[in-house]
Design a protein around this motif. Structure first.
Motif, mmCIF file in Angstrom:
data_model
loop_
_atom_site.group_PDB
_atom_site.id
_atom_site.type_symbol
_atom_site.label_atom_id
_atom_site.label_comp_id
_atom_site.label_asym_id
_atom_site.label_seq_id
_atom_site.Cartn_x
_atom_site.Cartn_y
_atom_site.Cartn_z
ATOM 1 N N SER A 199 0.841 -1.215 0.000
ATOM 2 C CA SER A 199 0.000 0.000 0.000
ATOM 3 C C SER A 199 0.861 1.244 0.000
ATOM 4 O O SER A 199 0.545 2.237 -0.655
ATOM 5 N N ALA A 200 1.953 1.188 0.777
ATOM 6 C CA ALA A 200 2.832 2.353 0.855
ATOM 7 C C ALA A 200 3.456 2.626 -0.511
ATOM 8 O O ALA A 200 3.613 3.783 -0.913
ATOM 9 N N ALA A 201 3.763 1.567 -1.261
ATOM 10 C CA ALA A 201 4.354 1.735 -2.591
ATOM 11 C C ALA A 201 3.387 2.433 -3.536
ATOM 12 O O ALA A 201 3.801 3.069 -4.494
ATOM 13 N N PHE A 202 2.092 2.332 -3.265
ATOM 14 C CA PHE A 202 1.084 3.006 -4.099
ATOM 15 C C PHE A 202 0.704 4.375 -3.531
ATOM 16 O O PHE A 202 -0.332 4.926 -3.875
ATOM 17 N N ASP A 203 1.558 4.920 -2.660
ATOM 18 C CA ASP A 203 1.369 6.266 -2.108
ATOM 19 C C ASP A 203 0.011 6.470 -1.445
ATOM 20 O O ASP A 203 -0.643 7.495 -1.663
ATOM 21 N N GLN A 204 -0.409 5.484 -0.675
ATOM 22 C CA GLN A 204 -1.668 5.641 0.045
ATOM 23 C C GLN A 204 -1.388 6.182 1.452
ATOM 24 O O GLN A 204 -0.266 6.130 1.933
ATOM 25 N N ASP A 205 -2.442 6.718 2.071
ATOM 26 C CA ASP A 205 -2.316 7.256 3.429
ATOM 27 C C ASP A 205 -2.539 6.097 4.414
ATOM 28 O O ASP A 205 -3.668 5.707 4.672
#
Lengths: 98, 123
Positions: free
Chosen positions: B33-39
């Motif tokens: 998820s972090a790799a997809f720039d999510q909060d």
């Protein structure tokens, strides 16, 4: 009799069932059940009370993995894998409280 | 990267680290998820707080010690880590026992934070 518990005392009632039903003998805590022997845990007083009639052992590699080997309550005995085998061989029968 | 929609993701971790595979699987999905720039927010409740306990040594159980990964999350811009106070207290733990900086919240505060999320994933 040897009683083996492997579930966390705050997630499943396995330890409570074991302590309620078990007669004299030995309880061996392995895997997530070792958390029951962590000082300050809500389950620790129940375990301490059971030690009046049951010997309580904790599988040390599982306690070390979970970072509680240095905070086990007084009166528990730690065993390694060879000690686990000795416990099984040394009791006429055993019950795993899955 | 083209501009996408950033949603608020909360990962609710309620399992102890080695007895089941949930804790490790949660970490994998968090990093994705972090790799997809999510909060991304991580929450540790019930036995999930044990995931953050300092001093895990897994050589004896021949299992990978993944606890250092929690300290690396900052490098992936995952900085919102929350722990429920009631869960710590029931296990005889305090903030000083944890291997990473967290925000300790009450159950009520945690519930309100949960309400603000777009997606909540449970492990």
């Amino acid at each position: 009799m040897l009683h083996i518990v492997n579930k966390s005392p705050l997630e499943r009632p396995s330890l409570d069932a074991c302590l309620r039903i078990a007669g004299p003998g030995t309880v061996l805590l392995i895997e997530d059940a070792v958390y029951a022997a962590a000082r300050g845990s809500a389950a620790a007083p129940r375990l301490a009370e059971a030690m009046q009639r049951l010997k309580v052992c904790v599988l040390l590699p599982d306690a070390e993995a979970r970072a509680i080997a240095d905070r086990l309550i007084d009166g528990v005995t730690t065993v390694d894998y060879a000690g686990f085998v000795d416990l099984v061989a040394g009791h006429p029968n055993c019950q795993s409280w899955l | 990267m083209t501009e996408g929609i950033a949603k608020k993701f909360m990962f609710v971790n309620r399992s102890a680290p080695y007895g089941t595979v949930y804790a490790l699987e949660s970490l994998e999905v968090v990093l994705i998820s972090a790799a997809f720039d999510q909060d991304v927010s991580l929450v540790f409740v019930d036995d999930g707080v044990w995931q953050l306990k300092k001093g895990q040594q897994t050589k004896g159980i021949e299992t990978k010690n993944f606890s250092p990964t929690y300290r690396a999350l900052e490098g992936y811009d995952v900085e919102k880590l929350y722990v429920e106070r009631e869960s710590l207290e029931a296990r005889g733990l305090d903030e000083g026992d944890l291997l990473v900086d967290v925000t300790v919240l009450s159950s009520g505060e945690l519930g309100r934070l949960m309400d603000e999320q777009d997606v909540v994933l449970s492990f």
